[in-house]
Design an enzyme around this catalytic site. Structure first.
Site, mmCIF file in Angstrom:
data_model
loop_
_atom_site.group_PDB
_atom_site.id
_atom_site.type_symbol
_atom_site.label_atom_id
_atom_site.label_comp_id
_atom_site.label_asym_id
_atom_site.label_seq_id
_atom_site.Cartn_x
_atom_site.Cartn_y
_atom_site.Cartn_z
ATOM 1 N N ASP A 205 69.988 75.960 54.002
ATOM 2 C CA ASP A 205 68.340 74.921 53.768
ATOM 3 C C ASP A 205 69.220 73.605 55.055
ATOM 4 O OD1 ASP A 205 66.621 74.671 53.933
ATOM 5 O OD2 ASP A 205 66.670 73.794 51.957
ATOM 6 N N GLU B 297 58.981 84.878 50.636
ATOM 7 C CA GLU B 297 58.201 83.622 51.384
ATOM 8 C C GLU B 297 57.765 82.897 52.922
ATOM 9 O OE1 GLU B 297 60.330 83.125 48.602
ATOM 10 O OE2 GLU B 297 59.490 83.366 47.023
ATOM 11 N N ASN B 298 59.105 83.042 53.771
ATOM 12 C CA ASN B 298 59.127 82.365 54.321
ATOM 13 C C ASN B 298 57.570 82.976 55.306
ATOM 14 O OD1 ASN B 298 62.808 81.811 54.604
ATOM 15 N ND2 ASN B 298 61.225 80.311 54.283
#
Ligand code: FPP
Length: 243
Positions: free
Chosen positions: A20, A67-68
Site C-alpha cells: 500500500d 474493489e480496485n
C-alpha cells in the site's frame, strides 16, 4: 542482489504483503499515481530477491483487489499494462531463478492479453521451481470463501460429499490455492491497520507487521527488518509460548 542476510533464525516459509501507499508516494513527489505503481514494481523485484535469498518459499502479493476495479479507468488500465510489461521484462529471470508464478483471483476478469501472458509464465514456471510468487489479482477474500462454500454445497447436493463431514479442512481444500501453506507473516506498508479483504481465512494465525513506509520505498532492508521482527515474536496458536 545487494541485501546482506543477517542470521535470521526462524524464517517464515510464507510471507503475504499488502503493498500500500503507491499513490501517496507519487503525490508527495507531485507525480501521477501510475509513477507510484511503477516504482512499486521495483520494490516487488527487490523484495522477491530478498525473500528468495532469506529462504522464504512463498511470497503472496496483493496487487489488485476486487474493489480496485472502481478506480479511475486510466489507473486500472495503467496497472494492467504495467503488470503485462513487468511479465515481459522479467519472466525469463523468474524461470532462471526457479521462481514459480501463480495467480489467485478472478483471472477471467483481466484483459485477454494480460491473461495470456500470465498463463504462459504460470505454465512454464510450474515445471522446475524452488520458490513461488503468488500474485493476488482481482482478488477478494470473502468472494474466495463464498466460492468455496458454493463448491462444497454443490458437492453436498450431488451426494459427492456428506454435509456432516464438512470441517475446517474441507473449506481450506476448496480455496483458490489449497496446496499452499498459510502465511505466517503479513506485512502491510503505509501504516493502515486493516486486512482489506485479503486472505481472511489463511491469515488466522499470522503475525501482523505494519510499517509506515510507502510500498515504493519498501526494499531489501525493510523486508529483512520485517523478518527480524517476526523472529522476535512468540507464536502460540492459542497455547503457551514454547520458545
Ligand atoms: C496500493 O497503493 C497498490 C496497488 C493497488 C497496486 C499494487 C501494484 C503494484 C505495486 C504494481 C506492480 C505489481 C506487480 C506484482 C509487478 P495505492 O494505490 O492504494 O496507494 P494509496 O493508498 O497511497 O493511494
Amino acid at each position: 542482489m545487494k541485501a546482506e542476510v543477517p542470521n535470521l533464525g526462524k524464517v517464515p516459509q510464507h510471507v503475504a504483503i499488502i503493498m500500500d501507499g503507491n499513490g501517496r508516494w507519487a503525490k508527495q513527489r507531485g507525480l501521477p499515481r501510475i509513477k507510484g505503481h511503477e516504482e512499486g514494481a521495483q520494490s516487488v523485484l527487490a523484495v522477491l530477491k530478498a525473500a528468495k535469498k532469506a529462504g522464504v518459499k512463498y511470497l503472496t502479493l496483493y496487487a489488485f483487489s476486487t474493489e480496485n476495479w472502481i478506480r479511475p479507468k486510466d489507473e486500472v488500465e495503467g496497472l494492467m499494462k504495467l503488470l503485462g510489461f513487468f511479465l515481459e521484462k522479467h519472466s525469463r529471470e523468474f524461470l532462471k531463478n526457479k521462481i514459480r508464478l501463480r495467480v489467485m483471483g478472478q483471472i477471467e476478469r483481466l484483459p485477454a492479453d494480460l491473461r495470456q501472458k500470465l498463463e504462459t509464465v504460470m505454465e512454464k514456471s510450474a515445471k522446475d521451481y524452488e520458490h513461488t510468487l503468488i500474485v493476488a489479482l482481482s482478488y477478494g477474500s470473502r468472494l474466495e470463501i463464498a466460492e468455496a462454500a458454493r463448491a462444497i454445497a454443490r458437492k453436498a447436493a450431488s451426494g459427492e460429499l456428506d454435509p456432516e463431514t464438512v470441517n475446517e479442512e474441507t473449506v481450506a481444500q476448496h480455496l483458490y490455492l489449497p496446496d499452499v501453506p498459510d502465511p505466517e507473516l503479513l506485512i502491510r506498508t503505509s501504516g493502515e491497520m486493516r486486512l482489506s479483504n485479503f486472505l481472511l481465512w489463511q491469515l488466522s494465525y499470522a503475525e501482523l507487521y505494519v510499517t509506515d513506509i510507502f510500498w515504493p520505498d519498501f526494499r531489501e532492508k525493510e523486508f529483512l527488518q520485517a523478518l527480524e521482527a517476526f523472529n522476535q515474536r512468540g507464536r502460540r496458536y492459542g497455547g503457551v509460548v514454547t520458545q
